[in-house]
Design a protein around this motif. Structure first.
Motif, mmCIF file in Angstrom:
data_model
loop_
_atom_site.group_PDB
_atom_site.id
_atom_site.type_symbol
_atom_site.label_atom_id
_atom_site.label_comp_id
_atom_site.label_asym_id
_atom_site.label_seq_id
_atom_site.Cartn_x
_atom_site.Cartn_y
_atom_site.Cartn_z
ATOM 1 N N ALA A 66 33.082 30.376 32.080
ATOM 2 C CA ALA A 66 31.735 30.951 32.033
ATOM 3 C C ALA A 66 31.519 31.925 33.187
ATOM 4 O O ALA A 66 30.923 33.000 33.013
ATOM 5 C CB ALA A 66 30.687 29.841 32.075
ATOM 6 N N ALA A 67 32.029 31.565 34.364
ATOM 7 C CA ALA A 67 31.902 32.452 35.527
ATOM 8 C C ALA A 67 32.676 33.748 35.302
ATOM 9 O O ALA A 67 32.225 34.835 35.705
ATOM 10 C CB ALA A 67 32.407 31.746 36.780
ATOM 11 N N ALA A 68 33.838 33.642 34.655
ATOM 12 C CA ALA A 68 34.629 34.842 34.356
ATOM 13 C C ALA A 68 33.882 35.754 33.394
ATOM 14 O O ALA A 68 33.876 36.990 33.560
ATOM 15 C CB ALA A 68 35.985 34.440 33.773
ATOM 16 N N ALA A 69 33.233 35.168 32.400
ATOM 17 C CA ALA A 69 32.463 35.969 31.437
ATOM 18 C C ALA A 69 31.273 36.642 32.121
ATOM 19 O O ALA A 69 30.949 37.813 31.851
ATOM 20 C CB ALA A 69 31.987 35.085 30.287
ATOM 21 N N ASP A 122 38.637 36.004 36.241
ATOM 22 C CA ASP A 122 37.606 37.042 36.341
ATOM 23 C C ASP A 122 38.182 38.408 35.999
ATOM 24 O O ASP A 122 37.605 39.175 35.223
ATOM 25 C CB ASP A 122 37.027 37.085 37.755
ATOM 26 C CG ASP A 122 36.184 35.866 38.092
ATOM 27 O OD1 ASP A 122 36.070 34.963 37.239
ATOM 28 O OD2 ASP A 122 35.644 35.813 39.207
ATOM 29 N N GLY A 123 39.326 38.728 36.597
ATOM 30 C CA GLY A 123 39.952 40.025 36.381
ATOM 31 C C GLY A 123 40.449 40.213 34.964
ATOM 32 O O GLY A 123 40.384 41.312 34.405
ATOM 33 N N GLY A 166 36.040 45.913 37.260
ATOM 34 C CA GLY A 166 36.628 44.767 37.938
ATOM 35 C C GLY A 166 37.847 44.187 37.249
ATOM 36 O O GLY A 166 38.392 43.182 37.699
ATOM 37 N N GLY A 167 38.286 44.818 36.174
ATOM 38 C CA GLY A 167 39.449 44.334 35.438
ATOM 39 C C GLY A 167 40.755 44.585 36.174
ATOM 40 O O GLY A 167 40.833 45.431 37.066
ATOM 41 N N LEU A 168 41.790 43.865 35.791
ATOM 42 C CA LEU A 168 43.073 43.947 36.481
ATOM 43 C C LEU A 168 43.767 45.295 36.286
ATOM 44 O O LEU A 168 44.673 45.634 37.043
ATOM 45 C CB LEU A 168 43.979 42.804 36.018
ATOM 46 C CG LEU A 168 43.532 41.425 36.529
ATOM 47 C CD1 LEU A 168 44.225 40.306 35.789
ATOM 48 C CD2 LEU A 168 43.784 41.302 38.030
#
Length: 327
Positions: free
Chosen positions: A304-307, A86-87, A97-99
């Motif tokens: 898909a959840a990460a996207a 996700d990150g 929400g990115g790392l």
């Protein structure tokens, strides 16, 4: 020490682990390419498709505390060392929400928790950083090894050889991993390098090295196990040239017209790292088609959840321009 074994014999659990991790990187990168085409990822985006066996095999040989630093083709390394998909995806899309809070993008993500010291956009610059990490390890006598990745193009950069000299002078615990995917930017290694056995680039400094089949995760694991022992026993640096191949262009903006479609298809059909593991799993009856399809479905759901997470995350506030900087 004995010579590095050609391959490691994997058991069922190791084969399945390698398959799952390589598939996760492959599906993630395919999704990243899709999002780039939709305009949701800006700037540069360098995909790791085809090279998955390198970082997965190395990760299987790592111990807790060993550091990793690499160049801009870095998404696979992040996922392999345990950074959250996700990150990573949110960072690719420049979201809060990115790392790196959406400020680093594809080439500049870090994780202190996972001992990942970044992708780096300057060609070869990370080699000096990785050497510095190894100096820290030796100074602290912590038994950890620095895994320093760079490509065949960076192998001709001056700071690489300055780093080699220091690493051997002080016998630092660093493994230099040259990911030779045959093309630096748009130029083949044969046209850019006077000597193409890059594993021997450290000979004049007294650094040993070996070429490895970077398309076979077992060969990568075996060579890395050997190099890890070499470093932990106090023998100094070691070079692993991972002979691999990228299926896509240098970056998403590269049409890769400097090589034939037949060349790419030949590598895909005869040497694909995922298909090699898949074939062994089926041949040894450690998995059937339905089980492998289930793994793929599970992996696709994670990607898909990460996207979705990335697209739902807001863009950084303008005030973020002034945080996390040194004045």
């Amino acid at each position: 020490m004995k010579n590095s074994p050609a391959i490691s014999e994997f058991n069922k659990e190791e084969e399945l682990q390698a398959y799952r991790e390589m598939l996760r990187i492959r599906r993630f990168e395919e999704k990243a390419g899709q999002l780039y085409g939709m305009g949701l990822i800006g700037g540069f985006c360098h995909l790791y498709i085809g090279q998955e066996a390198v970082v997965v095999g190395i990760e299987m040989a790592k111990k807790q505390g060993d550091q990793m630093v690499t160049s801009y083709r870095d998404h696979g390394h992040m996922l392999a060392c345990g950074m959250c998909p996700d990150g990573v995806m949110a960072e690719l899309t420049g979201r809060e929400g990115g790392l790196s809070k959406g400020k680093g993008g594809s080439m500049h993500m870090f994780s202190k928790e996972q001992e990942f010291y970044g992708g780096h956009g300057i060609v070869g610059a990370q080699v000096a950083i990785g050497t510095g990490l190894a100096f820290t390890n030796k100074y602290k006598e912590n038994g950890q090894v620095s895994l320093t990745f760079f490509g065949d193009g960076a192998a001709n950069q001056g700071q690489v050889y300055e780093s080699f000299n220091m690493a051997k002078l002080w016998n630092l615990p660093v493994i230099y991993i040259i990911e030779n995917n045959k093309y630096g930017m748009g130029t083949s290694v044969e046209r850019a390098s006077s000597t193409t056995d890059l594993s021997q680039r450290g000979v004049s400094f007294g650094i040993p090295g070996v070429q490895v089949d970077g398309m076979d995760v077992r060969a990568v694991k075996a060579a890395t196990d050997y190099a890890m022992d070499w470093c932990r026993e106090g023998n100094g640096p070691y070079i692993l040239e991972m002979v691999t191949y990228r299926y896509r262009g240098h970056s998403m903006s590269d049409p890769a017209k400097y090589r034939s479609k037949d060349e790419v298809q030949k590598m895909r059909s005869e040497h694909d790292p995922l298909e090699q593991v898949r074939a062994r799993l089926l041949e040894k009856k450690w998995a059937d088609e339905e089980e492998l399809k289930a793994i793929d479905k599970e992996v696709r759901a994670v990607v898909a959840a990460a996207a979705e997470f990335a697209q739902a995350s807001p863009e950084p506030q303008p005030s973020e321009l002034y945080t996390d900087i040194l004045l």
